[in-house]
Design an enzyme around this catalytic site. Structure first.
Site: not given
Ligand code: ARG
Length: 317
Positions: A203, A299
């Site tokens: 991300h 997150c």
């Molecule tokens: N396990 C989640 C996923 O893979 C974690 C999300 C973390 N969020 C972020 N904005 N980086 O989607």
């Protein structure tokens, strides 16, 4: 003035472009969190969710709750109004409130939200619960069709410039280019498309923290050369954390609250030094349990463009 179009390479932005020509955006006073009651690691949808042998990480839920409580307490102590959504059984990643939506204000002031279409089928049902919250709180849900096979993960991949109506969009594992191409029109804002190159930085919010009008906290190897050329046009100064802290400590998943400071995981002393030396106040929290799922401070929350009493004042244009 930057047009309300997509920019993909630095040369498309005149060098020395004065950001002061873009409309001002006020920083948010309200934050949305989701309780970690059902948080878990139950399938590996990013590389951080397994150990060196490829086994799923094991979450300590009691500790996760404590860490979440501390983060919520800190946000409130820093003067933010904290709104909470209840986590749902069977949705172990719903606690990551940055991903299911992208709330914003129109130039004319209305509160709006784009809904995400999550890449992983395991996460798709989360979006509806967030949608219901937004509808209850007076947001207009914008019709934003995401083509079949494409995905869009909200504020996980769409970050604000600290003070202007300008957006940085991650193109990569979770948000498709075709979706990013539609954003400038949907939002009436210029958008910079930043291609993500490393699956560990899946991300945009794992690799980039816009800090102020001059500076950005960044893990450069996560980006394509074009993405870096764009960021260089906007931010004269890159603050680069130690690689290990970016990779394992989620240093670039910090939350910068303009005028207050930067909140980050406790495993990043080098990044704390870097930020403090640059004049930022830092607050450290332990997010060890959430890092087992590939997420940290940024997150776990959604900044909302409203205040505790309802819609905030219109931003000055
Ligand atoms: N396990 C989640 C996923 O893979 C974690 C999300 C973390 N969020 C972020 N904005 N980086 O989607």
């Amino acid at each position: 003035m930057l047009e309300e179009i997509l920019y993909s390479r630095g040369v498309e932005i005149p060098s020395g472009y004065p950001l002061s020509q873009l409309p001002v955006r006020e920083s948010e006073a309200t934050v949305l969190l989701c309780t970690p009651k059902y948080f878990d690691v139950s399938s590996a949808i990013n590389p951080h969710m397994v150990d060196d042998q490829g086994r799923l990480n094991v979450v300590d839920r009691v500790l996760a709750q404590k860490q979440w409580d501390s983060l919520a307490g800190l946000l409130s102590d820093l003067g933010l109004h904290v709104e909470v959504i209840e986590g749902e059984p069977g949705l172990p990643d719903m606690v990551f409130a940055a991903n299911q939506s992208f709330p914003f204000r129109r130039k004319t002031g209305e509160l709006c939200v784009l809904q995400s279409v999550m890449r992983a089928p395991e996460r798709r049902a989360e979006v509806e619960f967030y949608r219901a919250w937004y509808v209850d709180h007076g947001f207009e849900v914008v019709d934003f069709p995401v083509p079949q096979g494409a995905s869009f993960e909200g504020m996980g991949d769409l970050l604000w410039h600290p003070s202007r109506r300008l957006l940085f969009a991650g193109v990569g594992p979770r948000t498709s280019r075709v979706v990013v191409e539609a954003l400038p029109q949907a939002l009436s804002m210029p958008v910079l498309a930043l291609e993500l190159m490393d699956p560990k930085f899946y991300h945009l919010d794992t690799a980039l923290v816009p800090l102020d009008d001059e500076r950005v906290l960044i893990h450069p190897p996560a980006f394509s050369a074009d993405a870096l050329s764009l960021l260089e046009r906007i931010f004269p100064k890159f603050l680069i954390p130690p690689v290990e802290e970016a990779q394992r400590g989620f240093a670039c998943n910090a939350l910068c609250l303009p005028g207050k400071g930067v909140i980050l995981d406790q495993s990043c002393p080098g990044t704390v030094n870097l930020l403090e030396n640059a004049g930022f106040r830092t607050y450290v929290v332990d997010t060890s349990e959430f890092k087992k799922s590939g997420g940290s401070v940024f997150c776990l929350k959604m900044m909302l463009p409203m205040d505790e009493f309802g819609p905030a004042e219109n931003p000055s244009e």
